[in-house]
Write an enzyme that holds these catalytic residues in place. Structure first.
Site, PDB file in Angstrom:
ATOM      1  N   ASP A 194      -9.448  -9.275  -1.769  1.00 39.23           N
ATOM      2  CA  ASP A 194      -9.589  -7.955  -2.312  1.00 39.23           C
ATOM      3  C   ASP A 194      -8.110  -7.580  -2.189  1.00 39.23           C
ATOM      4  O   ASP A 194      -7.554  -7.294  -1.043  1.00 39.23           O
ATOM      5  CB  ASP A 194     -10.435  -6.926  -1.469  1.00 39.23           C
ATOM      6  CG  ASP A 194     -10.499  -5.481  -2.173  1.00 39.23           C
ATOM      7  OD1 ASP A 194      -9.255  -5.147  -2.356  1.00 39.23           O
ATOM      8  OD2 ASP A 194     -11.327  -4.954  -2.258  1.00 39.23           O
ATOM      9  N   HIS A 195      -7.367  -7.475  -3.148  1.00 42.81           N
ATOM     10  CA  HIS A 195      -5.837  -7.308  -3.219  1.00 42.81           C
ATOM     11  C   HIS A 195      -5.397  -5.939  -2.528  1.00 42.81           C
ATOM     12  O   HIS A 195      -4.141  -5.882  -1.948  1.00 42.81           O
ATOM     13  CB  HIS A 195      -5.159  -7.685  -4.302  1.00 42.81           C
ATOM     14  CG  HIS A 195      -5.063  -6.654  -5.378  1.00 42.81           C
ATOM     15  ND1 HIS A 195      -6.178  -6.147  -6.184  1.00 42.81           N
ATOM     16  CD2 HIS A 195      -4.262  -5.439  -5.456  1.00 42.81           C
ATOM     17  CE1 HIS A 195      -5.772  -4.972  -6.949  1.00 42.81           C
ATOM     18  NE2 HIS A 195      -4.693  -4.594  -6.604  1.00 42.81           N
ATOM     19  N   HIS A 257     -12.137  -2.091  -3.772  1.00 43.73           N
ATOM     20  CA  HIS A 257     -10.800  -1.191  -3.427  1.00 43.73           C
ATOM     21  C   HIS A 257     -11.040  -0.114  -2.646  1.00 43.73           C
ATOM     22  O   HIS A 257     -10.408   0.169  -1.311  1.00 43.73           O
ATOM     23  CB  HIS A 257      -9.672  -1.042  -4.392  1.00 43.73           C
ATOM     24  CG  HIS A 257      -9.474  -2.503  -5.255  1.00 43.73           C
ATOM     25  ND1 HIS A 257      -9.621  -3.520  -4.883  1.00 43.73           N
ATOM     26  CD2 HIS A 257      -9.374  -2.564  -6.609  1.00 43.73           C
ATOM     27  CE1 HIS A 257      -9.401  -4.589  -5.708  1.00 43.73           C
ATOM     28  NE2 HIS A 257      -9.014  -3.879  -6.902  1.00 43.73           N
TER      29      HIS A 257
HETATM   30  C1  BG6 Z   1      -7.794  -4.540 -10.174  1.00 43.43           C
HETATM   31  C2  BG6 Z   1      -8.819  -3.987 -11.207  1.00 43.43           C
HETATM   32  O1  BG6 Z   1      -8.536  -5.256  -9.264  1.00 43.43           O
HETATM   33  O2  BG6 Z   1      -6.942  -3.720  -9.406  1.00 43.43           O
HETATM   34  C3  BG6 Z   1      -7.910  -3.249 -12.409  1.00 43.43           C
HETATM   35  O3  BG6 Z   1      -9.408  -5.110 -11.664  1.00 43.43           O
HETATM   36  C4  BG6 Z   1      -6.775  -2.310 -11.509  1.00 43.43           C
HETATM   37  O4  BG6 Z   1      -8.643  -2.734 -13.124  1.00 43.43           O
HETATM   38  C5  BG6 Z   1      -6.186  -3.088 -10.390  1.00 43.43           C
HETATM   39  O5  BG6 Z   1      -6.009  -1.876 -12.542  1.00 43.43           O
HETATM   40  C6  BG6 Z   1      -5.438  -1.799  -9.684  1.00 43.43           C
HETATM   41  O6  BG6 Z   1      -4.642  -2.517  -8.750  1.00 43.43           O
HETATM   42  P1  BG6 Z   1      -3.354  -1.590  -8.140  1.00 43.43           P
HETATM   43  O7  BG6 Z   1      -2.823  -2.643  -7.122  1.00 43.43           O
HETATM   44  O8  BG6 Z   1      -2.196  -1.674  -9.422  1.00 43.43           O
HETATM   45  O9  BG6 Z   1      -3.512  -0.746  -7.843  1.00 43.43           O
END
Ligand code: BG6
Length: 507
Positions: A194-195, A257
């Site tokens: 989960d990034h 997230h």
């Molecule tokens: C991804 C989603 O995991 O996270 C995207 O699939 C989203 O839809 C993105 O735009 C948002 O990531 P960040 O790091 O830009 O907040």
């Protein structure tokens, strides 16, 4: 103090964070994530000298590219960065390889195995392999099985598999996927990514809470009135309609997230900072979380979908007009909801979560609003004193902010809110690494602390089951309210908080 600095355990831990010779194999190498996030993150690690010299990246996809084709594509995608770091790229790109492979075709996976052996000899990567599945989620189970059948996950100490989100589509499918991947590899080999957990500011939630003494005593139902967690985006669905149409904001952002931010904000302090102790606490708090109204979930959740917006000069297409989207789509691009956590610390404190695409601002934050002063002794700007707030700014403007009342200058005794702010940029002066930089390094180190464990991912799905079932069985009870692009979502989401006498914070 000095004894802490020379503590042998600490020195030991630091020494462990050296990545062993390694081959990272990316399935889905022709896809978006590879050139937008993964290869840039690896190049960043290379430039920071955090990769071993015995290192290789092997891109895999169905296209019949050669090594040089792959290198050229990556170079094209990273052109701006490479312009400033030409020599580094020349050295780094020598370690990039490509092997056409299809996870549903065993002969190509067997051939990949032979190629990896050859690369091991050429680059001295010693059989240490991290397989990254950046493919369609429908291949996570069969793909892991294909790797296992080819013997590529047999060595539990040298091979790992990283699985992108979403891990399953609901509670049942996540359980099933866990069963499949755990039959192929040991849990310690499975890295569910989960990034958001790679973001410095998300990790900072833990440090702020557990490296200070002043927050923990008031971090509970006695002092906190409510918590809002927001992840707002300005972008629309972009080129990802194929995936997003069957996912929607609930599966794309909330289950992973936002739920991870919720878990870090609400978990108990782990007994020690190690992967299992950390993940035990996260799983435990998610198991205690539930929708504010599980019997009538439509009363605690609002879905929305962006319509057209922008100006005449700069019109923005609505979701249904985006390429690849069904013109009658009922996929949500916005969700707001209310949850509770049924434990001693949080009983009765409402948690409001919201996320949306095409909102006016890109901002992710966690806002803890404290209870009001019991007696108002002073006149306040706006009638009543503003409740104290701690705002954890996840992105952009990474940092934190504490809002409290002070005496307004002048005669009399009026109070006014002010902000005390901490900014990563001002304090540390260098931009934080992208989440993928930290997470890829951790996977190659075999450190799963910032990855989600099987029970955690299942608890996160179980939490939203009443909503997912409702959307499936009686979608009219949870309609998608249209909202104009570049506005803060549908009015119904404001009503959700207004019913509790509250409003969303305007970041
Ligand atoms: C991804 C989603 O995991 O996270 C995207 O699939 C989203 O839809 C993105 O735009 C948002 O990531 P960040 O790091 O830009 O907040």
């Amino acid at each position: 103090m000095s004894s802490m600095l020379t503590n042998p355990l600490r020195v030991g831990l630091r020494q462990e964070r050296v990545i062993a010779p390694q081959c990272l194999v990316i399935f889905g190498a022709s896809g978006d994530l590879t050139h937008r996030k993964l290869v840039p993150a690896l190049f960043e690690l290379f430039r920071q000298r955090r990769l071993p010299s015995e290192f290789a990246v092997v891109g895999c996809a169905r296209r019949p590219w050669s090594d040089d084709d792959f290198r050229a594509r990556m170079a094209e995608a990273l052109a701006d960065t490479i312009a400033e770091h030409k020599h580094a790229w020349e050295r780094f790109s020598q370690g990039l390889f490509y092997e056409p492979a299809d996870l549903s075709d065993t002969s190509t996976i067997a051939k990949l195995g032979e190629r990896l052996d050859a690369i091991d000899r050429q680059r001295a990567t010693r059989g240490n392999r991290t397989f990254y599945l950046s493919v369609s989620p429908t291949f996570y189970g069969s793909g892991t099985r294909a790797l296992a059948n080819a013997g590529l996950l047999a060595d539990a100490d040298r091979s790992r598999v990283v699985i992108e989100k979403p891990f399953g589509r609901d509670y049942g499918s996540a359980q099933e996927l866990n069963r499949i991947v755990q039959a192929c590899a040991k849990e310690k080999q499975i890295f569910r990514i989960d990034h958001y957990l790679g973001k410095e500011t998300v990790q900072n939630i833990l440090v702020l809470r557990f490296a200070n003494t002043i927050f923990e005593p008031i971090w509970n139902r006695n002092y906190i009135a409510n918590v809002q967690i927001t992840a707002a985006e300005t972008v629309g669905v972009e080129e990802r309609a194929g995936y997003y149409e069957s996912s929607g904001a609930l599966r794309d952002m909330v289950q992973n997230h936002l739920t991870q931010m919720l878990a870090l904000t609400t978990m108990e302090a782990p007994g020690r900072f190690d992967p299992e102790a950390m993940r035990n606490e996260k799983a435990k708090v998610l198991q205690a979380a539930h929708l504010a109204n599980e019997e009538e979930p439509w009363k605690c959740c609002v879905r929305g979908q962006y319509g057209t917006g922008g100006s005449k000069a700069n019109p923005i297409a609505g979701y249904r007009q985006e390429p690849g989207v069904n013109p009658n789509s009922t996929t949500e691009t916005y969700v707001a909801m209310k949850l509770f956590i049924n434990n001693w610390r949080w009983q009765g404190v409402p948690f409001y979560l919201r996320t949306g695409k095409r909102l006016p601002k890109r901002v992710s934050e966690v806002v803890l609003t404290f209870r009001e002063a019991p007696v108002h002794l002073f006149d306040a700007a706006g009638g009543a004193p503003t409740a104290n707030q701690l705002i954890l700014r996840i992105q952009p403007d990474e940092g934190a902010e504490f809002r409290f009342e002070v005496k307004a200058p002048g005669s009399g005794m009026r109070s006014r809110p002010v902000d005390m702010a901490f900014s990563y940029d001002e304090s540390f002066g260098e931009p934080s690494d992208e989440g993928y930089v930290r997470l890829l390094a951790d996977a190659m180190l075999g450190d799963p602390t910032l990855y989600t464990r099987n029970d955690e991912v299942e608890a996160a799905w179980r939490l939203y089951t009443p909503l997912l079932e409702l959307i499936e069985d009686a979608p009219w009870q949870l309609p998608v309210h249209p909202y104009e692009a570049r506005t803060w979502g549908p009015a119904a989401a404001d009503a959700l908080l207004a019913d509790d006498g509250l409003g969303w914070r305007r970041p």
